[in-house]
Design a protein around this motif. Structure first.
Motif, short mmCIF file in Angstrom:
data_model
loop_
_atom_site.label_atom_id
_atom_site.label_comp_id
_atom_site.label_asym_id
_atom_site.label_seq_id
_atom_site.Cartn_x
_atom_site.Cartn_y
_atom_site.Cartn_z
N LEU A 97 0.89 -1.13 0.00
CA LEU A 97 -0.06 0.02 0.03
C LEU A 97 0.90 1.19 0.03
O LEU A 97 0.52 2.30 -0.53
N LYS A 98 2.10 1.18 0.73
CA LYS A 98 3.01 2.46 0.74
C LYS A 98 3.52 2.56 -0.68
O LYS A 98 3.47 3.82 -1.07
N LYS A 99 3.71 1.66 -1.40
CA LYS A 99 4.12 1.64 -2.84
C LYS A 99 3.02 2.26 -3.64
O LYS A 99 3.31 3.20 -4.54
N ILE A 100 1.71 1.73 -3.43
CA ILE A 100 0.74 2.30 -4.33
C ILE A 100 0.65 3.78 -4.11
O ILE A 100 0.29 4.57 -4.93
N LEU A 101 0.61 4.15 -2.85
CA LEU A 101 0.37 5.51 -2.57
C LEU A 101 1.84 6.31 -2.71
O LEU A 101 1.48 7.45 -2.41
N ASN A 102 2.61 5.62 -3.16
CA ASN A 102 4.02 6.53 -3.27
C ASN A 102 4.37 7.09 -2.08
O ASN A 102 5.06 8.45 -2.09
N ILE A 103 4.57 6.40 -0.88
CA ILE A 103 4.83 6.89 0.37
C ILE A 103 6.15 6.71 0.52
O ILE A 103 6.73 5.71 0.84
N ASP A 104 7.40 7.64 0.15
CA ASP A 104 8.70 7.24 0.48
C ASP A 104 9.25 7.85 1.76
O ASP A 104 10.16 6.86 2.08
N LYS A 105 8.86 8.66 2.27
CA LYS A 105 9.34 9.25 3.46
C LYS A 105 8.80 8.31 4.53
O LYS A 105 7.72 7.74 4.48
N ASN A 106 9.57 8.19 5.56
CA ASN A 106 8.96 7.35 6.83
C ASN A 106 7.87 7.90 7.58
O ASN A 106 8.15 8.51 8.48
N LEU A 107 6.65 7.89 7.16
CA LEU A 107 5.53 8.40 7.90
C LEU A 107 5.57 7.50 9.17
O LEU A 107 5.43 6.19 9.27
N SER A 108 5.46 8.04 10.33
CA SER A 108 5.41 7.53 11.54
C SER A 108 3.96 7.52 12.24
O SER A 108 2.89 8.02 11.74
N TRP A 109 3.87 6.43 13.13
CA TRP A 109 2.75 6.28 14.11
C TRP A 109 2.35 7.67 14.48
O TRP A 109 1.03 7.92 14.44
N GLY A 110 3.19 8.72 15.04
CA GLY A 110 3.10 9.59 15.64
C GLY A 110 2.42 10.76 14.72
O GLY A 110 1.63 11.52 15.13
N ASN A 111 2.75 10.81 13.53
CA ASN A 111 2.34 11.79 12.45
C ASN A 111 0.74 11.79 12.27
O ASN A 111 0.35 12.89 12.19
N ILE A 112 0.27 10.49 12.46
CA ILE A 112 -1.09 10.30 12.28
C ILE A 112 -1.80 11.10 13.37
O ILE A 112 -2.79 11.75 13.22
N ALA A 113 -1.28 10.63 14.46
CA ALA A 113 -1.86 11.16 15.93
C ALA A 113 -1.62 12.89 15.83
O ALA A 113 -2.69 13.21 16.23
N GLU A 114 -0.60 13.26 15.20
CA GLU A 114 -0.73 14.70 15.25
C GLU A 114 -1.63 15.54 14.02
O GLU A 114 -1.66 16.51 13.94
N ASN A 115 -2.21 14.26 13.34
CA ASN A 115 -3.17 14.82 12.32
C ASN A 115 -2.38 15.64 11.21
O ASN A 115 -2.75 16.84 10.86
N ALA A 116 -1.32 15.36 10.95
CA ALA A 116 -0.59 16.05 10.12
C ALA A 116 -0.98 15.55 8.74
O ALA A 116 -1.73 14.79 8.61
N VAL A 117 -0.58 16.39 7.81
CA VAL A 117 -0.90 16.05 6.41
C VAL A 117 -0.11 15.02 5.71
O VAL A 117 0.99 15.04 5.93
N LEU A 118 -0.78 13.97 5.48
CA LEU A 118 -0.04 12.74 5.18
C LEU A 118 0.16 12.46 4.03
O LEU A 118 1.41 11.98 3.51
N LEU A 119 -0.72 12.84 2.88
CA LEU A 119 -0.40 13.02 1.61
C LEU A 119 -0.70 14.49 0.80
O LEU A 119 -1.94 14.68 0.79
N PRO A 120 0.13 15.20 0.74
CA PRO A 120 -0.18 16.50 0.44
C PRO A 120 -0.50 16.67 -0.91
O PRO A 120 -0.38 15.90 -1.94
N GLU A 121 -1.31 17.69 -1.38
CA GLU A 121 -1.86 18.03 -2.64
C GLU A 121 -0.91 18.03 -3.59
O GLU A 121 0.45 18.44 -3.22
#
Ligand SMILES: [Zn+2]
Length: 684
Positions: free
Chosen positions: A508-532
């Motif tokens: 799924l990370k490959k499909i979404l092209n998530i190359d940087k290491n998104l962390s567990w904490g980023n999600i809790a911080e409500n960060a923008v996970l996939l920017p426009e």
């Protein structure tokens, strides 16, 4: 404990006397893996440690039965087991083996230190002995009635029925597992760990200090053992398989396997630390390290009583913070059994369900035997895949990725104002890392996996409610926002799925092209996970439906095993109809010697033999190649039916038949004269 600085996570060392099955995975390795992966994702320092136990008594037992060396058995299964762990994404930081030099050294030093401290009792006593096998009987070499629960097939060191650990002398009506003889007794000297001396410490440490945080099944077992009173346990054995006792007056004695096996966690950590440039002692001797043992319930006594007593006696080691032992997993209502082949073997599963490791990991977690024995059924496996992984998680991701590619060429659109529904969805996503993490930290992995699936449910429902495929016809700007929100949920799923579904997470990370290491904490911080403007890739199915046919095949396979087990239990085939003596004399059976043997080309079973049957040397084709290698049988005397009409077998004329019988493990055995006799001698 305040926040630990590092974690030492151990998973029970598997015996190298057979491959790994789903019970092992569900009970120990998957929960420990979820725990380790989660901790790494939240940035913790983790050593996840395991290795093969090569000194288990079941190994020389099996070797004796198969007529091979223990090393043959070990090398075969060490390889298979290690590969299964890799195949199923079990992310050990180190997988060692107890035959390693570092382990022999560590275990010997540990014993010596306790010996020098005066922590053992030396005692010469009468032990069970099998004169025919010329061997003392302990552990699996002796079976008898359990003194506690009256189970008739208890082993010498532990009853598999009630879990009690005892000494071999405690068994009622013991018999030797090697010869079936009733043992005699013989004097021998052993070193005992006086568990009774550690009772006060164990009582306080477990029954008081861990009353609240240990699982009730673990706590309850320990409480009952302590209530029964602890006694000295021998930590040495009269055996030729294991680590030699490092004392001058202990020739031909080895360490009890349950003394050396848990030390294997320490040796494996040493091996890892040396390779990674770390200090192993930080992981075993510092108070700010959290030590957790993952085991099945049959190992509780060793990890909660014996090993802690050893660590305490040694003096400088930390004790486990928790031992979250699981109960047993059954298969279709029956107890998993290696000897009865009642199991789903991991290497076989992968042949039948290639690339579907995560489906098994998920099913075993969602149905884990955390507080009671639980049942694995193929129908449930199918339902978990089709109704949850495919219909909820897979369906949501597929729609999001397909629509993003269709509407925006795979480029994340810019959102406009969020509606209340969008805000709620994004706020809810933010809570999941904490909810899932809390369950994992409490060793509630079933609950954690269900929470994870609830996030997929949330995504699926959001998309179904917002219907971007309809809205696109009337409000394109709104669809941009819907897809943007759905993509953020998808990215959260890619990260939060990793502990449970590591292969799917990577895909799924490959499909979404998530190359940087998104962390567990980023999600809790409500960060923008996939920017426009971020570009994603084309859709690929994460899961595929499992059809009824595949499930029926598995159920039929188990039914066939049941029938085979029943047939095996039939003692002997019924007698054939009566014949006259004259009928028997028609058979001309002679003794012959095999002079030459070679495989018949392009066949699996056939050997072409030259056999000296006294009157002549003749060619015989025999279907024995799966039981014997050609070179191993040359010179053997065998019984030959010489007046059987010649037959052409694979183009070779066979002039007679070698008489054979079957061994219990399905191999063939020759019928041979007890002493050497002249070739051509009649058998009558
Ligand atoms: Zn028992």
């Amino acid at each position: 404990m305040s926040a630990p600085k590092r974690y030492t996570i151990t998973a029970a060392l598997p015996y190298t006397n057979g491959p790994i099955h789903i019970g092992h995975l569900a009970g120990v390795y998957v929960p420990a893996d979820i725990y380790a992966r989660y901790l790494r994702l939240i940035g913790k320092d983790v050593a996840y440690i395991c290795g093969s136990d090569e000194h288990g008594v079941a190994i020389p037992m099996r070797a004796k039965k198969e007529g091979v060396s223990p090393q043959d058995i070990i090398d075969k299964y060490h390889g298979i087991i290690k590969q299964s762990f890799v195949d199923f994404g079990i992310s050990f930081d180190n997988y060692s083996r107890t035959s390693s030099e570092v382990h022999h050294e560590t275990a010997s030093q540990f014993f010596t230190k306790l010996h020098d401290n005066g922590d053992f009792i030396e005692e010469t006593s009468a032990q069970l002995y099998d004169a025919e096998a010329n061997q003392f009987l302990a552990d699996r070499f002796v079976v008898g009635t359990c003194p506690k629960c009256s189970f008739e097939e208890s082993y010498g060191d532990q009853c598999e029925n009630c879990g009690t650990s005892h000494n071999a002398n405690d068994l009622i009506n013991p018999t030797s597992a090697i010869t079936g003889n009733i043992p005699t007794v013989k004097e021998t000297k052993h070193w005992f760990l006086p568990l009774n001396k550690h009772e006060d410490f164990l009582r306080k440490w477990i029954l008081e200090d861990h009353k609240k945080d240990w699982k009730p099944n673990v706590y309850g077992q320990v409480k009952s053992w302590i209530a029964d009173g602890l006694r000295p346990r021998a930590v040495t054995r009269d055996l030729d398989w294991g680590i030699p006792v490092p004392l001058m007056d202990a020739k031909e004695k080895v360490l009890y396997v349950w003394f050396d096996a848990p030390i294997g966690y320490i040796s494996s950590t040493k091996e890892w630390a040396a390779r990674e440039g770390k200090n192993w002692e930080d992981y075993w001797k510092k108070d700010d390290t959290k030590l957790v043992h993952f085991i099945g319930k049959d190992n509780i006594v060793f990890h909660c009583i014996i090993f802690p007593a050893m660590l305490k006696a040694h003096g400088d080691y930390i004790l486990p913070d928790n031992v979250p032992a699981n109960e047993f997993l059954n298969l279709e209502g029956n107890k998993l059994s290696t000897s009865k082949n009642w199991a789903v073997w991991l290497h076989e599963y992968l042949e039948e369900f290639p690339d579907q490791q995560d489906v098994l990991r998920y099913t075993l977690t969602a149905n884990a035997p955390e507080n009671k024995d639980n049942d694995f059924t193929w129908k449930d496996f199918q339902a978990k895949n089709n109704n949850e992984l495919v219909a909820i998680f897979g369906n949501f991701i597929n729609r999001v990725v397909v629509l993003t590619n269709k509407y925006y060429d795979g480029i994340i659109p810019a959102p406009s104002d969020f509606s209340e529904i969008d805000e709620d969805a994004l706020a809810a996503v933010k809570e999941f890392p904490n909810t899932i993490g809390k369950s994992i930290e409490r060793y509630r992995f079933r609950e954690a996996s269900q929470e994870f699936m609830n996030l997929a449910r949330l995504g699926n429902k959001y998309l179904a409610d917002e219907e971007p495929w309809k809205v696109i016809k009337i409000d394109e700007a709104r669809v941009q926002t819907i897809m943007y929100v759905a993509l953020q949920i998808s990215a959260a799923l890619a990260v939060l799925s990793e502990p449970f579904l590591p292969f799917t997470s990577a895909k799924l990370k490959k499909i979404l092209n998530i190359d940087k290491n998104l962390s567990w904490g980023n999600i809790a911080e409500n960060a923008v996970l996939l920017p426009e403007t971020h570009q994603i890739n084309k859709a690929e199915l994460l899961f595929s439906k499992i059809e009824d046919k595949a499930i029926e095949a598995q159920i039929e396979k188990l039914a066939a095993t049941k029938i085979a087990n029943k047939q095996e239990n039939k003692i002997v085939a019924p007698q054939k109809e009566i014949i006259e003596f004259e009928d028997f004399t028609k058979l001309d059976i002679r003794v012959g010697t095999i002079l030459e043997a070679q495989k018949v080309a392009k066949t699996k079973k056939l050997l072409k033999l030259k056999v000296d049957v006294g009157m002549d040397t003749r060619t015989i084709v025999s279907g024995i190649a799966e039981s014997f290698s050609p070179e191993a049988i040359i010179g053997q005397q065998v019984a030959v039916l010489v007046n059987l009409a010649t037959r052409k077998i694979r183009g070779v004329e066979s002039q007679g038949m070698i008489l054979m019988t079957d061994t219990p493990d399905g191999k063939l055995a020759f019928v041979q004269p007890e002493k050497e006799v002249k070739n051509g001698q009649a058998i009558s």
